[in-house]
Design an enzyme around this catalytic site. Structure first.
Site, PDB file in Angstrom:
ATOM      1  N   LYS A 168      -9.141  -2.296   7.565  1.00 49.02           N
ATOM      2  CA  LYS A 168     -10.103  -2.983   6.460  1.00 49.02           C
ATOM      3  C   LYS A 168     -11.379  -2.221   6.364  1.00 49.02           C
ATOM      4  O   LYS A 168     -11.851  -1.984   7.481  1.00 49.02           O
ATOM      5  CB  LYS A 168      -9.980  -4.468   6.950  1.00 49.02           C
ATOM      6  CG  LYS A 168      -8.749  -5.243   7.104  1.00 49.02           C
ATOM      7  CD  LYS A 168      -8.209  -5.456   5.448  1.00 49.02           C
ATOM      8  CE  LYS A 168      -6.853  -6.365   5.542  1.00 49.02           C
ATOM      9  NZ  LYS A 168      -6.547  -6.672   4.337  1.00 49.02           N
ATOM     10  N   ASP A 197      -8.491  -0.877   2.887  1.00 47.12           N
ATOM     11  CA  ASP A 197      -8.230  -2.140   2.186  1.00 47.12           C
ATOM     12  C   ASP A 197      -9.667  -2.627   2.095  1.00 47.12           C
ATOM     13  O   ASP A 197     -10.262  -3.371   2.832  1.00 47.12           O
ATOM     14  CB  ASP A 197      -7.199  -3.055   2.688  1.00 47.12           C
ATOM     15  CG  ASP A 197      -6.779  -4.094   1.773  1.00 47.12           C
ATOM     16  OD1 ASP A 197      -7.785  -4.346   0.646  1.00 47.12           O
ATOM     17  OD2 ASP A 197      -5.984  -5.007   2.152  1.00 47.12           O
ATOM     18  N   GLU A 223      -7.257   0.605  -1.139  1.00 47.62           N
ATOM     19  CA  GLU A 223      -6.490  -0.666  -1.643  1.00 47.62           C
ATOM     20  C   GLU A 223      -7.742  -1.770  -2.231  1.00 47.62           C
ATOM     21  O   GLU A 223      -8.605  -1.912  -1.307  1.00 47.62           O
ATOM     22  CB  GLU A 223      -5.820  -1.256  -0.675  1.00 47.62           C
ATOM     23  CG  GLU A 223      -5.110  -2.594  -0.976  1.00 47.62           C
ATOM     24  CD  GLU A 223      -4.004  -2.999  -0.030  1.00 47.62           C
ATOM     25  OE1 GLU A 223      -3.850  -4.047   0.107  1.00 47.62           O
ATOM     26  OE2 GLU A 223      -3.469  -2.256   0.690  1.00 47.62           O
ATOM     27  N   GLU A 249      -1.853  -7.072  -5.402  1.00 50.75           N
ATOM     28  CA  GLU A 249      -1.612  -8.184  -4.651  1.00 50.75           C
ATOM     29  C   GLU A 249      -2.461  -9.361  -5.222  1.00 50.75           C
ATOM     30  O   GLU A 249      -2.020 -10.586  -5.115  1.00 50.75           O
ATOM     31  CB  GLU A 249      -2.052  -7.880  -3.242  1.00 50.75           C
ATOM     32  CG  GLU A 249      -3.531  -8.176  -2.791  1.00 50.75           C
ATOM     33  CD  GLU A 249      -4.167  -8.275  -1.435  1.00 50.75           C
ATOM     34  OE1 GLU A 249      -4.301  -9.193  -0.950  1.00 50.75           O
ATOM     35  OE2 GLU A 249      -3.949  -7.235  -0.846  1.00 50.75           O
ATOM     36  N   ASP A 272       3.445  -8.308  -5.176  1.00 53.87           N
ATOM     37  CA  ASP A 272       3.514  -9.455  -4.168  1.00 53.87           C
ATOM     38  C   ASP A 272       4.609 -10.314  -4.716  1.00 53.87           C
ATOM     39  O   ASP A 272       4.212 -11.203  -5.597  1.00 53.87           O
ATOM     40  CB  ASP A 272       2.360  -9.956  -3.676  1.00 53.87           C
ATOM     41  CG  ASP A 272       2.666 -11.136  -2.610  1.00 53.87           C
ATOM     42  OD1 ASP A 272       3.588 -11.886  -2.614  1.00 53.87           O
ATOM     43  OD2 ASP A 272       1.976 -11.438  -1.777  1.00 53.87           O
ATOM     44  N   HIS A 299       2.819  -6.020  -1.186  1.00 48.64           N
ATOM     45  CA  HIS A 299       1.729  -6.817  -0.190  1.00 48.64           C
ATOM     46  C   HIS A 299       2.413  -7.633   0.403  1.00 48.64           C
ATOM     47  O   HIS A 299       3.138  -8.565   0.164  1.00 48.64           O
ATOM     48  CB  HIS A 299       0.817  -7.356  -1.014  1.00 48.64           C
ATOM     49  CG  HIS A 299      -0.095  -8.426  -0.403  1.00 48.64           C
ATOM     50  ND1 HIS A 299       0.085  -9.569  -0.600  1.00 48.64           N
ATOM     51  CD2 HIS A 299      -1.044  -8.208   0.689  1.00 48.64           C
ATOM     52  CE1 HIS A 299      -0.813 -10.325   0.074  1.00 48.64           C
ATOM     53  NE2 HIS A 299      -1.650  -9.501   0.818  1.00 48.64           N
TER      54      HIS A 299
END
Length: 367
Positions: A168, A197, A223, A249, A272, A299
């Site tokens: 992250k 992400d 992401e 996502e 997703d 995702h």
């Protein structure tokens, strides 16, 4: 003709296995809404959907009051007709997260029933492109982790056989992101894939700035750098960097993915299955992505996405975040860094009836 004669709705809340934080939120609990369809020939199927902390009761209400009653008497094999009927029945609330999540619970239940009736696993019934898909982990890359812990957990993932890991990003300053990422890259080496992400936390100018810094780390993708509704901004970002841009996502309908592809605004598609309304629309998104020479890297929901990734030729990764272990008797099978597609009939998930009964939030609603 076989007909659906009963619909059962339940909700089970699951705490995350570890503390999960990103640039905008924490994963508080997985509200898991299950739908079981029973047919007059004795066949049945169970599907599910989820939230990460809010909205579960709204999904249940939409299913109970508006969607489930319309299933009674329908042919379970007509999932395309059923999906469109339910979508347009709730058109005043579509396209939106709650509607799509509710549709997904029904659609996955239909596919589960139909796969079981055909004695086929989902991945074969939906295309059968391959039996295994590379696996990366997100479970050790959360934003609150200090660089030393991040390195330790990523090295452990590599030692366990994972082929990549997601970290992250979105610390207050790019230097903080770079310190964490550089420490991980130095530790794992160049032959281990790293994904980052940002969870929609950045402006366009900040995303461009950070992508230029990230580029030296040879990332697999960047992401959700910005809010998903800003398609043109993603196109500008992608045109400015060599880092692949991944989105999906936080998108809820086929047309949204189509607009990203039309504007050359993404490199990787992360649909997703719950958030796009189920297996039926997920497969359309995957085939649309294939037509644009884009990879599918969905995702979350690894227990279901492993079968969908195995069904289509343009899937590249399955994301490892274990969440259903306490509710199921089935487990994701892993071999040499790859997730193996389940061979059992259905969507690949075997629910633990005793655990579902013990953990349910309310007595099942029966329509």
């Amino acid at each position: 003709m076989t007909k659906i004669d009963q619909v059962e709705i339940a909700q089970i809340d699951i705490a995350p296995k570890v503390r999960r934080t990103d640039a905008i939120q924490s994963f508080v609990t997985q509200e898991t809404v299950l739908v079981t369809l029973r047919c007059d020939d004795g066949s049945a199927g169970t599907g599910y959907t989820y939230t990460i902390g809010t909205g579960g009761s709204s999904i249940v209400a939409l299913l109970r009051d508006h969607l489930a009653p319309r299933l009674i008497g329908r042919d379970p094999q007509s999932y395309e007709a059923i999906w469109r009927d339910l979508f347009f029945h709730t058109h005043a609330t579509a396209v939106g997260a709650i509607t799509s999540l509710a549709l997904a619970a029904i659609d996955t239940a239909l596919w589960d029933r139909n796969c079981r009736a055909a004695s086929l696993p989902l991945w074969r019934m939906a295309g059968g492109a391959k039996s295994r898909v590379p696996l990366y982990t997100t479970e050790g890359g959360w934003l609150h982790l200090e660089p030393g812990d991040l390195v330790e957990q990523t090295l452990a993932a590599k030692a366990e056989g994972f082929l990549g890991a997601k970290v992250k990003v979105g610390k207050p300053h790019v230097a903080q992101d770079m310190a964490r990422l550089s420490a991980v890259r130095d530790a794992v080496g160049a032959d281990f894939e790293l994904m980052v992400d940002a969870n929609q936390s950045m402006s366009l100018s900040e995303a461009i700035r950070r992508a230029r810094q990230y580029a030296e780390l040879d990332l697999a993708w960047f992401e959700e750098p910005m809010p998903a509704e800003h398609v043109a901004a993603h196109a500008q970002l992608l045109a400015s960097t060599s880092v692949p841009i991944a989105v999906g996502e936080s998108m809820y309908h086929l047309s949204q993915f189509g607009e990203y592809m039309r504007q050359d605004a993404c490199s990787i598609v992360q649909a997703d299955v719950a958030r796009v309304g189920g297996i039926t629309p997920w497969l359309k998104i995957a085939h649309l992505a294939e037509a644009h020479n884009l990879a599918m890297c969905p995702h979350f929901l690894m227990e279901l996405h492993v079968s969908l990734c195995a069904a289509v030729p343009n899937s590249r990764w399955v994301e490892y975040i274990p969440q259903l272990d306490d509710l199921t008797t089935s487990r994701l099978r892993i071999e040499n860094g790859h997730a193996l597609a389940p061979e059992t009939p259905g969507i690949g998930i075997e629910w633990d009836a005793d655990q579902l009964k013990a953990r349910r939030k309310f007595d099942p609603i029966v329509i």
